[in-house]
Write a protein that holds these residues in place. Structure first.
Motif, PDB file in Angstrom:
ATOM      1  N   ILE A 148      59.823  16.527  66.534  1.00  0.00           N
ATOM      2  CA  ILE A 148      60.273  16.151  64.964  1.00  0.00           C
ATOM      3  C   ILE A 148      60.471  17.376  64.036  1.00  0.00           C
ATOM      4  N   THR A 190      64.181  18.435  64.790  1.00  0.00           N
ATOM      5  CA  THR A 190      65.039  17.340  64.067  1.00  0.00           C
ATOM      6  C   THR A 190      65.075  17.508  62.340  1.00  0.00           C
ATOM      7  N   ASP A 191      64.034  17.836  62.031  1.00  0.00           N
ATOM      8  CA  ASP A 191      64.016  17.879  60.483  1.00  0.00           C
ATOM      9  C   ASP A 191      64.893  19.233  60.082  1.00  0.00           C
ATOM     10  N   HIS A 234      64.686  11.129  62.267  1.00  0.00           N
ATOM     11  CA  HIS A 234      64.002  11.662  61.173  1.00  0.00           C
ATOM     12  C   HIS A 234      62.996  10.302  60.618  1.00  0.00           C
ATOM     13  N   HIS A 260      59.050   9.449  60.771  1.00  0.00           N
ATOM     14  CA  HIS A 260      58.136   9.398  59.739  1.00  0.00           C
ATOM     15  C   HIS A 260      57.944   8.064  59.075  1.00  0.00           C
TER      16      HIS A 260
END
Length: 108
Positions: A8, A11-12, A62, A66
């Motif tokens: 994560i 990716t962010d 993303h 989330h």
């Protein structure tokens, strides 16, 4: 679980340079469109399409990672920073839809 958080985070983190590259290649594509050399325009178009598709995939990952935040909007509401995130999410969605429309329906 730690590997998931790394994924994560990565990716962010990748979203920022890929967005900048997508924006830059889009500008170069428009500049090349003003010229007379079709090959230069074509090269920028291919590069922009590849980078923009990567941006779209990273953006989808993303949002999916989330998704709990989005689901929480029902109970918490839209206050403070949440408005900015919603605005950015709407702009991302608009960019994806317009890009897909251009890719599949323009010039055919």
């Amino acid at each position: 679980m730690q590997n998931l958080y790394r994924f994560i985070y990565l990716t962010d983190l990748l979203l920022v340079p890929v967005f900048v590259l997508s924006f830059y290649t889009g500008v170069e594509l428009h500049i090349a469109g003003e010229g007379t050399d079709h090959e230069v325009w074509h090269n920028w178009a291919v590069f922009h399409t590849i980078v923009s598709l990567l941006f779209m995939v990273l953006g989808i990952v993303h949002v999916k990672s989330h998704w709990g935040w989005y689901k929480g909007l029902k109970t918490i509401g839209c206050k403070g920073k949440r408005k900015v995130v919603l605005l950015l999410s709407a702009l991302f969605l608009l960019a994806v839809v317009s890009g897909l429309l251009l890719m599949f329906f323009v010039g055919r």
